[in-house]
Design an enzyme around this catalytic site. Structure first.
Site, PDB file in Angstrom:
ATOM      1  N   ASP A 226      39.539  41.212  46.706  1.00 24.20           N
ATOM      2  CA  ASP A 226      38.822  41.530  45.468  1.00 24.20           C
ATOM      3  C   ASP A 226      39.528  42.567  44.637  1.00 24.20           C
ATOM      4  O   ASP A 226      39.513  42.542  43.423  1.00 24.20           O
ATOM      5  CB  ASP A 226      37.455  42.141  45.789  1.00 24.20           C
ATOM      6  CG  ASP A 226      36.601  41.167  46.503  1.00 24.20           C
ATOM      7  OD1 ASP A 226      36.918  39.977  46.447  1.00 24.20           O
ATOM      8  OD2 ASP A 226      35.613  41.616  47.110  1.00 24.20           O
TER       9      ASP A 226
ATOM     10  N   ASP B  78      40.369  42.274  40.769  1.00 24.59           N
ATOM     11  CA  ASP B  78      39.830  43.178  39.751  1.00 24.59           C
ATOM     12  C   ASP B  78      40.937  43.831  38.927  1.00 24.59           C
ATOM     13  O   ASP B  78      40.823  43.989  37.724  1.00 24.59           O
ATOM     14  CB  ASP B  78      38.968  44.271  40.400  1.00 24.59           C
ATOM     15  CG  ASP B  78      37.655  43.716  40.917  1.00 24.59           C
ATOM     16  OD1 ASP B  78      37.308  42.579  40.542  1.00 24.59           O
ATOM     17  OD2 ASP B  78      36.983  44.425  41.688  1.00 24.59           O
TER      18      ASP B  78
ATOM     19  N   LYS C 237      25.344  49.828  45.183  1.00 24.84           N
ATOM     20  CA  LYS C 237      25.785  48.555  44.638  1.00 24.84           C
ATOM     21  C   LYS C 237      26.394  47.759  45.786  1.00 24.84           C
ATOM     22  O   LYS C 237      27.480  48.071  46.272  1.00 24.84           O
ATOM     23  CB  LYS C 237      26.821  48.793  43.548  1.00 24.84           C
ATOM     24  CG  LYS C 237      27.219  47.543  42.824  1.00 24.84           C
ATOM     25  CD  LYS C 237      28.094  47.904  41.620  1.00 24.84           C
ATOM     26  CE  LYS C 237      28.529  46.651  40.901  1.00 24.84           C
ATOM     27  NZ  LYS C 237      29.323  45.752  41.760  1.00 24.84           N
TER      28      LYS C 237
ATOM     29  N   LYS D 133      31.444  52.667  39.671  1.00 23.79           N
ATOM     30  CA  LYS D 133      32.311  52.095  40.707  1.00 23.79           C
ATOM     31  C   LYS D 133      33.077  53.212  41.407  1.00 23.79           C
ATOM     32  O   LYS D 133      33.685  54.062  40.762  1.00 23.79           O
ATOM     33  CB  LYS D 133      33.325  51.146  40.065  1.00 23.79           C
ATOM     34  CG  LYS D 133      32.682  49.958  39.383  1.00 23.79           C
ATOM     35  CD  LYS D 133      32.441  48.826  40.337  1.00 23.79           C
ATOM     36  CE  LYS D 133      33.633  47.900  40.339  1.00 23.79           C
ATOM     37  NZ  LYS D 133      33.378  46.667  41.068  1.00 23.79           N
TER      38      LYS D 133
END
Ligand code: ZN
Length: 684
Positions: A38, A42, A121, A328
Site C-alpha cells: 500500500d 500511495d 483509522k 495519517k
C-alpha cells in the site's frame, strides 16, 4: 517557467505513473492479487496528484487520480449506494493541517460550540450493510463510492456481526472490514509451509500476502465461500444512516457509537469524545504510541465533528465531507540489508529478537537496529541473515522489519534458527505452552536483573535521575548494586563508588541524592517500580489508592484481588505469587528499614490546578469510576464536590448516557463551564 523539453519529460512521467497505478488497480480490484505494498501505491498516487496539480494541462478525466479508489470487479453484482454515497476522507499529515481543518469549521459555524470524536483509522476495506425489517438485507463494498459490489453472502461469515436487529426501518450501517494481525501472520505461516513443500517438488511457489488490508480486501471479495470462512474477517461499525431521513439515524457520532454498541455491533472501543482540536492533537499522539499493542493495523485517526446537526451546515467538497478528516501517521519504508539477528532478554525473562541492519535513513533518522519480535515472526517471514529486507518506521513506533525483498534472492542465505540459550546467562530457553515467546526462567539471570533494576529506577517507577542502564551495568559488575536493596545501600559504599573511573565527589553525590529523594515517592510509584507482572501504572495507582499501604496489599486474598476493579484472575495471581516469594518479602522489610515510604500519601494537591476550590458537578457515566471514586478524586484535587445542580456551579463534567433535561436545568441556573469526558483522568 519550464521549457518544452522539460514539459515533455513531465508529460511522459505522468503517463507512466498512470499506467503503473492502473496496473495495480487492476490487480487489486479485479484479480484480488496485488503485487504492491500500500505504501508504494500511495506514494505513486500522491506523486501523480501533485504533478497533475502543478501541470493541469496534462490532467485527463480517465486518470486514476480522478477515481475515489477502486472500480468494481466482474465476479459480483454491482449495486448503487442508495442512502448516501460513500465518501472517502481528506488526509491530514501534520498539526497545521488539523488546525486549518478546525479553523474552516469555526468560520462556517461562526461558533466554537462543537466537539470532536476521534476513532482509530482501521487499515481495512469499507463496507455498507443495509438492514431492512430488522434483518441484514445486503452488504456492499465501497467500490467507487457510488456503486459497489454485492458481497452479502460473504458477510454471513463475520463472527461478530448481528444479522438481526431491533430497528425495523431501513438503515445502512457503515464500517471497516479487517483481518487481525494474528490471523494474517498465521495465514502467511501456512503459506510458508506450503511453499516449503512446493520448493521440494520443484513447483512454483505462492507469494505471501502483502499486508492485512490487501488480504481483507481479497478475502471479502473472494468467490469461494470456504476460503472466506477460513480467513475469519472482522469489522468495526461507525456510521448509521436512515433511509427515511436520507440522513444520520442518530444525532451525534458519540451517540451512534454508544447505540451501536447497545445493539451488539462491533465498534472500536478506542474512540474518544473531545472538546476541541487541541485535545484532539494531544490524543492523536497518545493513540499513535499505543498502536503496536493493537491486534489490527491502523494507519491514522479519523476526526469527526460530533454533532450531526452541524454536518449539513459545514457541508462537502466534490470529494470529501468537510466535517471530517483523516490524520495519517507518517510512515516510511526503506530497503536495507540485514546483517545479524540477536536476542535480548527482558526483566520478565521474555526473549526479543532484534535485527542489526546496514545503516539507512528513515523518517529523518539513521537506523541500524529494528525489532523482529519473536522467533515465529522471523520464521514466518523467512528472514535470514544476509537477506535484503523492507524496513518500516511509522511515527513513534520502533522500526520494524516487515518483509524480505525477494524470495529468489533470499535462497542464497541459510535458513535462520532460533536461539536455544539465554544471551545473558546461557540458561536453556523455554517456550511455555500456548505462548509464542521464549523465556529465560533463571531468576538470577544477569540480563533480567539489570532490566529489573532499570525498570525500578525508570521515570514511571522510582524516577531516580542519574542512574542509567549503562551505569547499572557497571555497578552490577563492580558488585556495588546487585539488587534493589543495594540501590538504597549505595550510600554506605561511597568509597568504592569514588574508586570507579569517572566518579567524582560531585557526580557520586548527585546519584546518592536522587536515591535519597526517591524514598519519599508515593506508594503507587513503588508498586509499579517493583515490576510485578501484569501490574502497570494504572493498576498500581488503583491498588495504592484503595489499600493505602504495601502491607495491606500483602494480606489480600486471591478473591479480594480478583474482584477489585477489573483486576481478574491474571492480575490477582501475579500479586499473590509476588508476595509468596520470601525474597520479595525480605525486600519490603529492608526497604521499610531503609526509610523508603510504603504508604499512600494521597494525591498531592496542586493549588494551581483549575479545579482547586471550585464547585464541580459530574453527571452521566464515567467509564472507570463510580460516585465514590469521583468524590475522592475531586477531593484530592481540592475541588468542592457537588451532588446536584446548584447556582454557584463552576464546572460541569458530562460523561456518557447523561440526562439532557438535567443539563438544560443546570444551564438555566448557572453559567458553569461544560466539559465532556469519558474517563476520570479527563476531569481536570
Ligand atoms: Zn538469562
Amino acid at each position: 517557467m519550464k521549457n518544452s523539453d522539460q514539459l515533455k519529460i513531465i508529460e511522459q512521467k505522468i503517463f507512466e505513473l498512470k499506467k503503473i497505478i492502473e496496473k495495480w488497480n487492476q490487480e487489486y480490484y479485479q484479480n484480488n492479487d496485488p503485487t504492491v505494498d500500500d505504501y508504494f501505491y500511495d506514494q505513486k498516487l500522491k506523486e501523480l496528484i501533485r504533478l497533475e496539480e502543478e501541470y493541469p494541462q496534462f490532467k485527463t478525466d480517465d486518470s486514476p487520480s480522478q477515481n475515489v479508489g477502486g472500480n468494481v470487479s466482474k465476479g459480483f453484482k454491482k449495486v448503487k449506494h442508495n442512502i448516501r454515497e460513500m465518501f472517502s476522507l481528506k488526509n491530514a499529515f501534520n498539526q497545521s493541517d488539523l488546525i486549518h481543518f478546525d479553523e474552516q469549521i469555526k468560520k462556517i459555524l461562526n461558533s466554537d460550540d462543537y466537539s470532536y470524536v476521534i476513532e482509530p483509522k482501521i487499515d481495512g476495506l469499507s463496507i455498507s450493510l443495509n438492514y431492512r425489517n430488522g434483518k441484514l438485507f445486503q452488504a456492499i463494498t465501497r467500490g467507487d463510492g457510488k456503486v459497489g459490489e454485492d458481497v452479502t453472502k460473504n458477510c454471513y461469515l463475520f463472527e461478530n456481526l448481528p444479522l438481526e436487529i431491533k430497528i425495523k426501518e431501513e438503515i445502512d450501517l457503515r464500517g471497516e472490514v479487517y483481518i487481525s494481525i494474528e490471523k494474517f501472520n498465521s495465514l502467511n505461516q501456512e503459506r510458508m509451509l506450503e511453499n516449503e513443500r512446493l520448493i521440494k517438488e520443484n513447483k512454483k511457489i505462492i507469494p505471501l500476502f502483502a499486508n492485512p488490508r490487501n488480504l481483507a480486501s481479497g478475502t471479502l471479495r473472494h468467490l469461494d465461500y470456504e476460503v472466506v470462512k477460513g480467513r475469519k474477517l472482522n469489522l468495526f461499525i461507525f456510521q448509521a444512516l436512515s433511509a427515511n431521513k436520507k440522513d444520520d439515524y442518530w444525532d451525534s457520532q458519540i451517540e451512534t457509537l454508544n447505540k451501536l454498541k447497545e445493539l451488539n455491533f462491533p465498534i472500536n472501543e478506542n474512540n474518544l469524545h473531545l472538546k476541541n482540536i487541541n485535545e484532539v492533537i494531544l490524543k492523536i499522539f497518545e493513540i499513535a504510541k499505543k498502536r503496536e499493542q493493537l491486534n489490527y493495523e491502523i494507519d491514522g485517526i479519523v476526526i469527526k465533528v460530533n454533532e450531526y446537526k452541524y454536518h449539513k451546515l459545514i457541508g462537502y467538497t466534490s470529494k470529501f465531507p468537510k466535517w471530517a478528516i483523516a490524520y495519517k501517521f507518517p510512515t516510511e519504508i526503506k530497503k536495507t540489508k540485514l546483517l545479524d539477528i540477536f536476542p535480548t532478554v527482558g526483566r520478565t525473562g521474555k526473549i526479543t529478537y532484534n535485527a542489526k541492519l546496514a545503516k539507512v535513513n528513515i523518517l529523518g533518522t539513521n537506523v541500524e537496529r529494528a525489532t523482529l519480535h519473536n522467533a515465529d515472526y522471523i520464521k514466518s517471514l523467512d528472514i535470514r541473515i544476509g537477506s535484503e529486507v523492507y524496513l518500516k518506521k511509522a511515527g513513534e513506533i520502533i522500526p520494524k522489519v516487515i518483509s524480505i525483498v525477494s524470495l529468489e534472492d533470499n535462497k542464497k542465505y541459510q535458513r535462520w534458527n532460533e536461539a536455544t540459550n539465554c544471551p545473558a546467562c546461557n540458561s536453556k530457553l523455554i517456550r511455555l505452552e500456548g505462548e509464542v515467546d521464549q523465556y529465560c526462567l533463571n531468576i538470577n539471570c544477569t540480563g533480567r536483573i539489570i532490566e529489573s533494576l532499570n525498570h525500578f529506577v525508570s521515570k514511571k517507577g522510582m524516577n531516580i535521575e542519574g542512574l542509567s542502564k549503562r551505569q547499572l551495568e557497571v555497578f552490577y559488575q563492580k558488585d556495588l548494586i546487585k539488587n534493589i536493596y543495594d540501590i538504597y545501600n549505595l550510600k554506605n559504599k561511597k568509597e568504592q563508588l569514588l574508586n570507579l573511573e569517572r566518579y567524582q565527589e560531585k557526580s557520586a553525590n548527585n546519584i546518592l541524592n536522587s536515591i535519597e529523594k526517591s524514598k519519599n515517592n508515593n506508594l503507587n510509584q513503588l508498586i509499579f517500580a517493583l515490576g510485578i507482572r501484569n501490574i502497570g501504572e494504572k493498576a498500581a495507582l488503583d491498588l495504592a489508592r484503595k489499600y493505602q499501604s504495601i502491607f495491606k496489599i500483602k494480606e489480600l486474598s486471591f478473591d479480594e484481588l480478583k474482584n477489585f476493579n477489573d483486576f481478574g484472575e491474571v492480575r490477582a495471581n501475579s500479586i499473590i505469587a509476588w508476595f509468596k516469594n520470601d525474597l520479595n518479602l525480605k525486600l519490603i522489610n529492608d526497604l521499610d528499614k531503609m526509610g523508603v515510604n510504603l504508604n499512600y500519601m494521597g494525591e498531592k494537591i496542586d493549588k494551581s490546578n483549575r479545579l482547586y476550590n471550585q464547585n464541580v458537578l459530574v453527571t452521566g457515566v464515567i467509564e472507570d469510576a463510580n460516585r465514590e471514586n469521583i468524590k475522592k478524586y475531586l477531593k484530592d484535587l481540592g475541588a468542592n464536590y457537588k451532588s446536584g445542580p446548584t447556582k454557584n456551579l463552576d464546572y460541569l463534567f458530562i460523561g456518557k448516557n447523561f440526562s439532557q433535561a438535567k443539563i438544560e436545568k443546570i444551564r438555566q441556573i448557572s453559567d458553569a463551564k461544560i466539559i465532556y469526558v469519558n474517563k476520570l483522568s479527563e476531569i481536570k
